[in-house]
Design a protein around this motif. Structure first.
Motif, PDB file in Angstrom:
ATOM      1  N   GLN A   1      46.692   3.716 -25.909  1.00 55.70           N
ATOM      2  CA  GLN A   1      47.165   4.911 -26.571  1.00 55.70           C
ATOM      3  C   GLN A   1      46.760   6.182 -25.824  1.00 55.70           C
ATOM      4  O   GLN A   1      45.607   6.597 -25.835  1.00 55.70           O
ATOM      5  CB  GLN A   1      46.644   4.971 -28.015  1.00 55.70           C
ATOM      6  N   GLY A   2      47.720   6.823 -25.146  1.00 58.90           N
ATOM      7  CA  GLY A   2      47.587   8.165 -24.614  1.00 58.90           C
ATOM      8  C   GLY A   2      46.301   8.448 -23.877  1.00 58.90           C
ATOM      9  O   GLY A   2      45.907   7.740 -22.963  1.00 58.90           O
ATOM     10  N   ALA A   3      45.634   9.543 -24.300  1.00 51.38           N
ATOM     11  CA  ALA A   3      44.440  10.019 -23.625  1.00 51.38           C
ATOM     12  C   ALA A   3      43.281   9.041 -23.728  1.00 51.38           C
ATOM     13  O   ALA A   3      42.319   9.148 -22.969  1.00 51.38           O
ATOM     14  CB  ALA A   3      44.022  11.367 -24.204  1.00 51.38           C
ATOM     15  N   THR A   4      43.369   8.107 -24.659  1.00 45.79           N
ATOM     16  CA  THR A   4      42.287   7.136 -24.814  1.00 45.79           C
ATOM     17  C   THR A   4      42.642   5.780 -24.195  1.00 45.79           C
ATOM     18  O   THR A   4      42.047   4.764 -24.534  1.00 45.79           O
ATOM     19  CB  THR A   4      41.945   6.958 -26.303  1.00 45.79           C
ATOM     20  N   ASN A   5      43.574   5.777 -23.284  1.00 47.24           N
ATOM     21  CA  ASN A   5      43.962   4.565 -22.568  1.00 47.24           C
ATOM     22  C   ASN A   5      42.873   4.240 -21.546  1.00 47.24           C
ATOM     23  O   ASN A   5      42.772   4.868 -20.495  1.00 47.24           O
ATOM     24  CB  ASN A   5      45.308   4.784 -21.878  1.00 47.24           C
ATOM     25  N   ARG A   6      42.052   3.284 -21.865  1.00 50.13           N
ATOM     26  CA  ARG A   6      40.906   3.018 -21.018  1.00 50.13           C
ATOM     27  C   ARG A   6      41.299   2.415 -19.669  1.00 50.13           C
ATOM     28  O   ARG A   6      40.657   2.691 -18.651  1.00 50.13           O
ATOM     29  CB  ARG A   6      39.909   2.102 -21.752  1.00 50.13           C
ATOM     30  N   LYS A   7      42.322   1.594 -19.629  1.00 46.61           N
ATOM     31  CA  LYS A   7      42.742   1.053 -18.341  1.00 46.61           C
ATOM     32  C   LYS A   7      43.207   2.167 -17.410  1.00 46.61           C
ATOM     33  O   LYS A   7      42.888   2.169 -16.215  1.00 46.61           O
ATOM     34  CB  LYS A   7      43.843   0.012 -18.516  1.00 46.61           C
TER      35      LYS A   7
ATOM     36  N   LYS B   1      36.138  13.760 -20.201  1.00 43.92           N
ATOM     37  CA  LYS B   1      36.550  14.923 -20.991  1.00 43.92           C
ATOM     38  C   LYS B   1      37.872  14.661 -21.714  1.00 43.92           C
ATOM     39  O   LYS B   1      37.973  14.902 -22.931  1.00 43.92           O
ATOM     40  CB  LYS B   1      36.684  16.152 -20.098  1.00 43.92           C
ATOM     41  N   SER B   2      38.866  14.175 -21.006  1.00 49.89           N
ATOM     42  CA  SER B   2      40.167  13.938 -21.647  1.00 49.89           C
ATOM     43  C   SER B   2      40.057  12.829 -22.693  1.00 49.89           C
ATOM     44  O   SER B   2      40.735  12.874 -23.728  1.00 49.89           O
ATOM     45  CB  SER B   2      41.222  13.593 -20.592  1.00 49.89           C
ATOM     46  N   TYR B   3      39.213  11.831 -22.428  1.00 53.10           N
ATOM     47  CA  TYR B   3      39.030  10.734 -23.379  1.00 53.10           C
ATOM     48  C   TYR B   3      38.405  11.257 -24.676  1.00 53.10           C
ATOM     49  O   TYR B   3      38.880  10.964 -25.783  1.00 53.10           O
ATOM     50  CB  TYR B   3      38.155   9.654 -22.751  1.00 53.10           C
ATOM     51  N   LEU B   4      37.343  12.036 -24.547  1.00 55.77           N
ATOM     52  CA  LEU B   4      36.682  12.598 -25.732  1.00 55.77           C
ATOM     53  C   LEU B   4      37.604  13.546 -26.479  1.00 55.77           C
ATOM     54  O   LEU B   4      37.613  13.571 -27.716  1.00 55.77           O
ATOM     55  CB  LEU B   4      35.397  13.313 -25.323  1.00 55.77           C
ATOM     56  N   ASN B   5      38.378  14.314 -25.747  1.00 51.43           N
ATOM     57  CA  ASN B   5      39.340  15.201 -26.414  1.00 51.43           C
ATOM     58  C   ASN B   5      40.407  14.391 -27.139  1.00 51.43           C
ATOM     59  O   ASN B   5      40.876  14.784 -28.215  1.00 51.43           O
ATOM     60  CB  ASN B   5      39.980  16.146 -25.399  1.00 51.43           C
TER      61      ASN B   5
ATOM     62  N   LEU C   1      34.786  21.539 -29.902  1.00 46.43           N
ATOM     63  CA  LEU C   1      34.996  20.299 -29.179  1.00 46.43           C
ATOM     64  C   LEU C   1      33.709  19.883 -28.472  1.00 46.43           C
ATOM     65  O   LEU C   1      33.015  20.712 -27.867  1.00 46.43           O
ATOM     66  CB  LEU C   1      36.118  20.460 -28.153  1.00 46.43           C
ATOM     67  N   LEU C   2      33.399  18.603 -28.544  1.00 53.99           N
ATOM     68  CA  LEU C   2      32.183  18.111 -27.915  1.00 53.99           C
ATOM     69  C   LEU C   2      32.215  18.371 -26.413  1.00 53.99           C
ATOM     70  O   LEU C   2      31.186  18.702 -25.809  1.00 53.99           O
ATOM     71  CB  LEU C   2      32.021  16.616 -28.189  1.00 53.99           C
ATOM     72  N   THR C   3      33.388  18.238 -25.808  1.00 52.95           N
ATOM     73  CA  THR C   3      33.474  18.478 -24.364  1.00 52.95           C
ATOM     74  C   THR C   3      33.133  19.923 -24.021  1.00 52.95           C
ATOM     75  O   THR C   3      32.510  20.184 -22.975  1.00 52.95           O
ATOM     76  CB  THR C   3      34.878  18.136 -23.842  1.00 52.95           C
ATOM     77  N   THR C   4      33.526  20.851 -24.854  1.00 51.52           N
ATOM     78  CA  THR C   4      33.180  22.256 -24.618  1.00 51.52           C
ATOM     79  C   THR C   4      31.675  22.447 -24.688  1.00 51.52           C
ATOM     80  O   THR C   4      31.073  23.129 -23.840  1.00 51.52           O
ATOM     81  CB  THR C   4      33.869  23.161 -25.651  1.00 51.52           C
ATOM     82  N   ALA C   5      31.046  21.833 -25.677  1.00 40.41           N
ATOM     83  CA  ALA C   5      29.595  21.951 -25.822  1.00 40.41           C
ATOM     84  C   ALA C   5      28.874  21.346 -24.630  1.00 40.41           C
ATOM     85  O   ALA C   5      27.905  21.923 -24.110  1.00 40.41           O
ATOM     86  CB  ALA C   5      29.146  21.275 -27.122  1.00 40.41           C
ATOM     87  N   ILE C   6      29.336  20.182 -24.164  1.00 39.29           N
ATOM     88  CA  ILE C   6      28.698  19.524 -23.023  1.00 39.29           C
ATOM     89  C   ILE C   6      28.843  20.366 -21.765  1.00 39.29           C
ATOM     90  O   ILE C   6      27.875  20.601 -21.029  1.00 39.29           O
ATOM     91  CB  ILE C   6      29.289  18.118 -22.820  1.00 39.29           C
TER      92      ILE C   6
ATOM     93  N   ALA D   1      30.553   8.972 -30.093  1.00 36.91           N
ATOM     94  CA  ALA D   1      31.983   9.250 -30.241  1.00 36.91           C
ATOM     95  C   ALA D   1      32.831   8.179 -29.575  1.00 36.91           C
ATOM     96  O   ALA D   1      33.917   7.839 -30.061  1.00 36.91           O
ATOM     97  CB  ALA D   1      32.305  10.623 -29.657  1.00 36.91           C
ATOM     98  N   MET D   2      32.340   7.621 -28.468  1.00 38.53           N
ATOM     99  CA  MET D   2      33.100   6.626 -27.719  1.00 38.53           C
ATOM    100  C   MET D   2      32.818   5.200 -28.187  1.00 38.53           C
ATOM    101  O   MET D   2      33.395   4.254 -27.648  1.00 38.53           O
ATOM    102  CB  MET D   2      32.780   6.740 -26.231  1.00 38.53           C
ATOM    103  N   SER D   3      31.931   5.035 -29.182  1.00 38.99           N
ATOM    104  CA  SER D   3      31.548   3.704 -29.674  1.00 38.99           C
ATOM    105  C   SER D   3      30.935   2.846 -28.570  1.00 38.99           C
ATOM    106  O   SER D   3      31.184   1.645 -28.461  1.00 38.99           O
ATOM    107  CB  SER D   3      32.752   2.980 -30.294  1.00 38.99           C
TER     108      SER D   3
END
Length: 378
Positions: free
Chosen positions: A34-40, A294-298, A310-315, A365-367
């Motif tokens: 699925q989209g930005a969370t496509n791990r492959k 970053k894109s995955y967390l977003n 957004l967590l990425t902004t904080a990091i 967040a990423m489990s």
């Protein structure tokens, strides 16, 4: 072998678990298709656009270092020593951009241990160069090789350039010293070659291991990434030399690049920026940002629990805060620790905040479960 070197060399061995299968289990978390969370897709981009081009760029620098080592060994003189030193410094800086790739073949080959366990063990190096055939694969030889050993051999064996050059021309152990210099560089080439070759054979398995369990690639990638910042940037480069992690007892002699002291800050800055670039998915081929942590967390819409942003902004903001504390320091962290220790400790304080965000907030967040251990209370 000193205690810190042994700690760095041995504790990371927990990362030698190989990917458990071509597919792996999907585990908890988002559907990998699925989209930005496509791990492959994320793993594929990371290998093809960041890791492999990064190693290719590093190999160019290492090849130059090798050629200059051979030229110096054939006829040691002041000009060749200066040229060799520059080749060493250039390669050492480039190494900072790939050391964080402690995943896949680099992890199974324990590449870091052959390249950058510091401080160098000067006594051990002297013992090794006099030995008939020193075994560089033994743990006690980790701080007797790689960039720290070259630092000692090129910058630390004499009080000035004339004395250093004399160690390679007039000293009774000159021939052995030249041979050991070449042996160290040869081992670095061998180990890098093994890692690059193994990536050619294991790439497909790595990118297809899309689960979030500890045996698969995303977990190993994230664990290695967080470990690198916590142990080798925060602790190794800043926390331990400054005394921030040792009850205020500074150990400036443990800085990276000890014998070429004005290189230490540049090494730390380069490693810090490489860490940021990886988080943002900056391609080593094109220079543009692509799929990333970053894109995955977003894609997960992960938020900072304290601010709601957004967590990425904080990091990224916290990484920037650490970089800004590092920037005004002197080129020599050794000198800065001796004269302005509080400013170096301030860098550690900001880096520590990054560690907590990465190790707790990002992985939650990423489990992903942190699979390495430490003893500093994070």
């Amino acid at each position: 072998m000193n205690r810190f070197s042994l700690f760095l060399a041995l504790t990371g061995l927990v990362f030698m678990t190989a990917c458990s299968g071509d597919k792996g289990s999907n585990g908890p978390g988002p559907d990998p298709d699925q989209g930005a969370t496509n791990r492959k897709a994320l793993l594929t981009y990371t290998v093809d656009d960041i890791i492999l081009p990064g190693y290719a760029a590093f190999k160019v620098k290492l090849d130059t270092l090798t050629a200059r080592t051979n030229a110096f060994a054939a006829k040691p003189d002041a000009d060749k020593l200066a040229t060799l030193r520059q080749g060493w410094a250039d390669a050492y800086v480039e190494w900072q951009k790939v050391e964080l790739f402690d995943v896949g073949p680099a992890n199974t080959q324990t590449l870091r241990y052959y390249f950058n366990i510091y401080p160098a063990n000067a006594t051990g190096i002297e013992d090794n160069l006099k030995a008939d055939n020193p075994n560089l694969d033994l743990p006690n030889s980790y701080p007797r090789q790689g960039f720290p050993a070259l630092d000692y051999l090129l910058n630390g064996v004499g009080a000035n350039d004339a004395a250093i050059l004399g160690k390679y021309t007039k000293d009774e152990n000159a021939a052995q010293r030249i041979a050991y210099l070449k042996k160290v560089v040869s081992k670095m080439n061998l180990m890098l070659g093994l890692v690059i070759s193994e990536w050619g054979n294991s790439r497909d398995k790595f990118v297809n291991c899309t689960g979030l369990d500890a045996g698969c690639s995303t977990s190993q990638l994230v664990n290695g990434y967080v470990l690198h910042y916590e142990r080798y940037i925060r602790s190794g480069k800043i926390g331990i030399p400054s005394g921030a992690m040792t009850n205020g007892v500074a150990a400036p002699e443990k800085v990276e690049g000890f014998y070429k002291k004005d290189l230490s800050k540049l090494l730390a800055q380069t490693a810090q920026q490489a860490f940021v670039d990886f988080f943002n998915g900056k391609s080593r081929r094109t220079g543009s940002e692509g799929l990333s942590l970053k894109s995955y967390l977003n894609g997960l819409n992960a938020k900072d629990s304290k601010t709601g942003e957004l967590l990425t902004t904080a990091i990224l903001n916290q990484l920037d805060a650490a970089a800004k504390k590092l920037q005004p320091l002197k080129a020599s962290l050794y000198d800065e620790i001796n004269t302005n220790k509080a400013a170096v400790v301030d860098v550690y304080t900001e880096m520590q905040k990054v560690v907590r965000m990465l190790k707790v907030d990002m992985t939650t967040a990423m489990s992903i479960t942190i699979t390495y251990t430490d003893n500093d209370g994070d």
